[in-house]
Scaffold this active site. Sequence first.
Site: not given
Length: 572
Positions: A158, A231
């Site tokens: 991320e 995710e």
Amino acid sequence: MLTLLFCASAELSAQDFKIENGQFLLKGKPIQFICGEMHYPRVPQEYWRDRIRRAKAMGINTISTYVFWNIHERRPGEFDFKGQADLAKFIRICGEEGMHVVLRPGPYVQKEKDMVWRSDNEAFLKACRRYIMRLGKEVASLCVTKGGPILLVQVENEYGSYSNDKVYLGKLRDMIREAGFDVPLITCDGSGQMPNGYLEGVLPTVNGAVGEEVIHTIDRFHKGGPYFVAEFYPAWFDVWGKAHSRRDYRNPAEQLDWMLGHNVSVSMYMMHGGTNFSYTNGANTSYGYEPQPTSYDYDAPLGEYGNATPKYHAFREVIQKHLPEGETLPDVPALNPISTFPAVTLTQQAPLSAAFTRRIQNERPLTMEDADMDFGYIHYETTLPAAAKGTLVIKELRDYGVVSVNGKIVGSLDRRHRQNKIDVDIPAGGKLEILVENVGRVNYGPDLLNNLKGITEKVTLGGKPLTGWTTTPLPLYASVANKGEAAKQLKKAFANITEDNLSTTAPTFYRGTFELASHRQVLGRRPAAHALRARALGEEGQERNHCARPRAHRPPQHRRPARAHSRLSRRG
């Protein structure tokens, strides 16, 4: 579209895996990933195979896991890949159970002096290289190209939510390749952060997106797919002091159904959360300082102790619906035996000072990082030559402090509630002590750069700085506290509690014992021939000693001291 759920044999032979024409291809056949996120340090290694089998019975065909740099290299150059840190064993078990693996090695770590981390910084990249190369020696041979179960490896984590240094990302990508990971690489970011985190030549995956947003987002950077939600959040983490996070399964089940029906690969974060052992919890600061508890149950389909929840069964039904005709899922394994034990009576105590060994003299209080420690507690003390009365202010306290004067607790301060001051009255020659707990390092967003622990600036009384401090590191997690001089001192210091010596006004260690009938009650093994006598077992099979807060200032529920794993994403 063929959804491959299980390998035909326990050991994978060397296979051809590639990305082509908008698809993942394994041995020339399309594969749709149905991943479950599961982290080996958060699950006792005795349960690794059990949890993987339960994931498989739900319909999972791939295990996704972070690699925890600070678990493997707690101190620079000192690596640990044994026991609970045996990543290669975890990956091999995945392969033996017919699971593929998505490996997420990061990296990112805590702030270091002279190091601008997660950037094109020579010192940071040198540390990254040392870690990545060692990781390659441990597990690169488990890539599918060499007969192992690893199909994908992630670059950073991320990163788009943090920065946009493409040079850094490119160098990290090249390191991973050099370390021997010769399978396709991916990045993962939220849809809004993908412009910063995307890297040319690496497959972008998206976090948190559902429905058509998945396709629209990935098409901006990799037209035509393959589409992968790295995710998918069927639940969320807990926040210390708040109710357990729960999310009804119905809407996530519908979202999962849509993705499986539209050839979107998906990874459930989390499939099985487990537990943050040895204080390795995290914290967020999006809405003020919010630490997560040591439980990482996450309201995941597979609960903290391996229990199949209604969410598990709902997802299993959805996945079964999308299996090729004639295929069925394995039966759900029976729940492991569960045992209770009687209430533990704390019969012995020892003063906090029994754990004091390394004492550092300095004009100002040192941070945990200055004192060369990562998490646990840190103790500060100074003596005031003249009497002083007024407001004691601890600027930037991180995170929970207990204040004592001449050995008696006078109050506590909690960063969660933005508390940093307390009125004190200290006589001439009086000793001021402040015991500080690292409650969890921030693990997501810009505050990653603001992550020192302990007393991070200064202490003033009546507006005047206090100097002449003794700082004592107290890393009380099991692997440290049960070894060395501190452990010896502490064992000698314990004495039976009586009405005359019961300590109620100072931080104190307490100890108690309980008995279990067999090992089976602990780990689901066959009964032992003899009774197991346990002394309040800690995470690593050692005694658990509780450093008590004063009753009047104790939080509404008991929590072990906590520490964040800094390499994790915002889930903690």
